[in-house]
Motif scaffolding. Sequence first.
Motif, PDB file in Angstrom:
ATOM      1  N   SER A 108       4.507 -17.239  44.231  1.00  0.00           N
ATOM      2  CA  SER A 108       3.777 -17.329  42.975  1.00  0.00           C
ATOM      3  C   SER A 108       4.637 -16.809  41.833  1.00  0.00           C
ATOM      4  O   SER A 108       5.590 -16.040  42.043  1.00  0.00           O
ATOM      5  N   TRP A 109       4.289 -17.217  40.602  1.00  0.00           N
ATOM      6  CA  TRP A 109       5.043 -16.750  39.450  1.00  0.00           C
ATOM      7  C   TRP A 109       4.906 -15.248  39.260  1.00  0.00           C
ATOM      8  O   TRP A 109       5.813 -14.596  38.728  1.00  0.00           O
ATOM      9  N   GLU A 222       1.881 -19.925  33.404  1.00  0.00           N
ATOM     10  CA  GLU A 222       1.928 -18.611  34.042  1.00  0.00           C
ATOM     11  C   GLU A 222       3.227 -17.871  33.715  1.00  0.00           C
ATOM     12  O   GLU A 222       3.224 -16.668  33.445  1.00  0.00           O
TER      13      GLU A 222
END
Length: 292
Positions: A108-109, A222
């Motif tokens: 994930s970012w 994001e």
Amino acid sequence: MLVLMIPGALALLLFFYIPIFGNIIAFQDYQPYYTIAEAPFVGFEKFLDLIDDSRFTLALRNTMIYAAVQLVLFFPVPILLALVIDSMMSARLRKAFQSIVYLPHFLSWVLVIALFQQMLGGAGFINQLLSSSGMDPIPFMTNSDSFALLIVAEVAWKDAGWGMIIFLAALAAIDQSLYESAAADGAGRFRRTWHITLPGMRPVIVLLLILNLGSILTVGFEQFILQRDAVGADTAEVLDTYAYYTGVIGGDWSMGAAAGLAKGIVGTILVLLANKVAHLLGEDGIYRGRPQ
């Protein structure tokens, strides 16, 4: 094969095509307590408000700068990775390297930004080494002037390996007898790459370049919102964050929808223009042109 396509087709229908009809609120003065049918129709008023909004102008300028830098610096990276892996003689080494470089795509970012912070932040590993050597620390994560390069580095680390897979498939489709014939004629590795590999990859390169132009204004929500506080709102403001803060946070849902719709229209125009240029250069692009 058609049955296997059903889940993907349903996801595309439910989460992409049906929500398109919600763009009608860009032409309304919409509020959540209205239904779409009840919201007052205001025509192009919200789009005119966008033009007069200095925050939208800033977001558009930042988006174009970051998108151009990513297109120039990031787009060649998956191609180079594919060429490096394809040149490896050991199949085991090739598979191991391929697995390592595309693994970050699944992170994930939030985790990616945290890892970069641990490496490049004020108290990160690199600055600790600089401090222990008597040098001043470098504000990698908070310097607004070099933020575009930081964005490209993060995107390259996360997604270059994933994009590489497509180019590896293009390389696998090239006739190996061409390399054998070229080697027999005395062509070295560089000449074989230049005259066989790159021309064989050209249709895929053109196709992906056109698709990237279509999403050029979508530089990542994001990634920017997670670093907004570190570099400042003016530096990290892009169209996606503008739509979020204007629509969801600010309550002007129609203005946020208008910004998103304008971004989609520009992306569509860029795809059509780039595809036309591809036809003029003799490539098929994303669809074939009309027969002459």
